[in-house]
Design a protein around this motif. Structure first.
Motif, PDB file in Angstrom:
ATOM      1  N   THR A   1      23.023 120.271 -16.371  1.00 11.03           N
ATOM      2  CA  THR A   1      22.860 118.856 -15.945  1.00 11.03           C
ATOM      3  C   THR A   1      22.169 117.373 -17.155  1.00 11.03           C
ATOM      4  O   THR A   1      22.477 116.521 -17.529  1.00 11.03           O
TER       5      THR A   1
ATOM      6  N   GLY B   1      15.915 112.644 -15.055  1.00  9.12           N
ATOM      7  CA  GLY B   1      16.278 113.980 -15.373  1.00  9.12           C
ATOM      8  C   GLY B   1      14.587 114.545 -15.235  1.00  9.12           C
ATOM      9  O   GLY B   1      14.522 115.606 -14.361  1.00  9.12           O
TER      10      GLY B   1
ATOM     11  N   GLU C   1      19.040 118.011  -7.386  1.00  8.85           N
ATOM     12  CA  GLU C   1      20.572 118.536  -6.488  1.00  8.85           C
ATOM     13  C   GLU C   1      21.212 119.116  -6.721  1.00  8.85           C
ATOM     14  O   GLU C   1      21.538 120.609  -6.405  1.00  8.85           O
ATOM     15  N   ILE C   2      20.800 119.836  -8.533  1.00 13.30           N
ATOM     16  CA  ILE C   2      22.274 120.758  -8.452  1.00 13.30           C
ATOM     17  C   ILE C   2      20.834 122.282  -8.967  1.00 13.30           C
ATOM     18  O   ILE C   2      21.328 123.233  -8.655  1.00 13.30           O
TER      19      ILE C   2
ATOM     20  N   GLU D   1      17.624 112.300  -9.121  1.00 10.83           N
ATOM     21  CA  GLU D   1      17.936 112.994  -7.588  1.00 10.83           C
ATOM     22  C   GLU D   1      19.372 114.369  -7.915  1.00 10.83           C
ATOM     23  O   GLU D   1      19.049 115.050  -7.268  1.00 10.83           O
ATOM     24  N   GLU D   2      20.424 113.228  -9.106  1.00  8.95           N
ATOM     25  CA  GLU D   2      20.726 114.800  -9.373  1.00  8.95           C
ATOM     26  C   GLU D   2      20.396 116.176  -9.795  1.00  8.95           C
ATOM     27  O   GLU D   2      20.822 117.205  -9.832  1.00  8.95           O
TER      28      GLU D   2
ATOM     29  N   ASP E   1      19.439 107.440 -10.069  1.00  9.15           N
ATOM     30  CA  ASP E   1      20.961 108.439 -10.231  1.00  9.15           C
ATOM     31  C   ASP E   1      20.326 110.187 -11.157  1.00  9.15           C
ATOM     32  O   ASP E   1      21.221 111.013 -10.134  1.00  9.15           O
ATOM     33  N   ALA E   2      19.804 109.906 -12.090  1.00  5.79           N
ATOM     34  CA  ALA E   2      19.305 110.914 -12.627  1.00  5.79           C
ATOM     35  C   ALA E   2      18.634 111.759 -12.455  1.00  5.79           C
ATOM     36  O   ALA E   2      18.797 113.173 -12.186  1.00  5.79           O
TER      37      ALA E   2
END
Length: 210
Positions: A105, A118, A189-190, A185-186, A182-183
């Motif tokens: 990701t 990220g 989450e991943i 949290e992504e 967003d990055a």
């Protein structure tokens, strides 16, 4: 939005995921329940190698000068982390280590705003993983290795702090902060989904905190 507000917002929205990733089940998930010193060290070494390669990819094509310099610095730091863990392991990690879904990701992020976001997420996950490794070696009575991972934990947390500082320069408007969040949290989450999926496969409920 500023760095402190950003961190608070992420920690609030991802509270359950971060708390569970900080549990003692994390190493069970990462090692497939093979809780030996060699497996723990090899798992960490592979993660550090993957981080080095992620930051190297970013440094090679990043257009934002300050972000490019930061990614290059972190590439070198993660190379040092890998070598320090490999020394403890007295051997090499997996040369083909991908770092799993989280680093896949991260490598898909294409601009400084998303990459810095990220990076913050990766730092939050990595700091919790290192804490569990510290606890593992404390329980093993191996203070030398525990101290090494305290240092790595501190340096990994500092990477997130540096990324947040740079986000304040990179983000010109609320939409930029939203994309960075967003990055972040992504990535969290991943990492959580991989953790929960690994435990599910072993018949272990990932939800209770222990």
């Amino acid at each position: 939005m500023d760095a402190d507000g950003f961190r608070d917002a992420v920690e609030d929205s991802m509270d359950s995921e971060l708390e569970r990733l900080g549990s003692s089940k994390l190493l069970v998930a990462l090692t497939d329940a093979d809780l030996t010193a060699e497996t723990v060290l090899r798992t960490v070494a592979d993660g550090e190698r993957a981080a080095m390669e992620t930051f190297e990819d970013w440094a090679d094509d990043e257009g934002h000068e300050d972000a490019q310099e930061l990614f290059a610095e972190f590439r070198d730091q993660e190379r040092d982390h890998y070598e320090r863990v490999a020394d403890l392991l007295e051997g090499e990690g997996d040369a083909d280590a991908t770092g799993g879904p989280m680093h896949e990701t991260l490598r898909s992020l294409e601009d400084a705003t998303a990459r810095l976001g990220g990076l913050v997420g990766r730092s939050m996950v990595g700091e919790r993983m290192h804490l569990q490794v510290v606890s593992f070696f404390v329980n093993e009575g191996d203070e030398r290795r525990a101290e090494q991972f305290r240092e790595l934990r501190s340096e990994t947390a500092a990477q997130g702090d540096r990324a947040l500082e740079l986000l304040e320069d990179v983000c010109d408007e609320d939409g930029d902060w939203d994309r960075a969040r967003d990055a972040t949290e992504e990535v969290i989450e991943i990492a959580y989904d991989a953790y929960a999926g690994s435990l599910d496969e072993m018949g272990i409920d990932p939800k209770p905190i222990c």
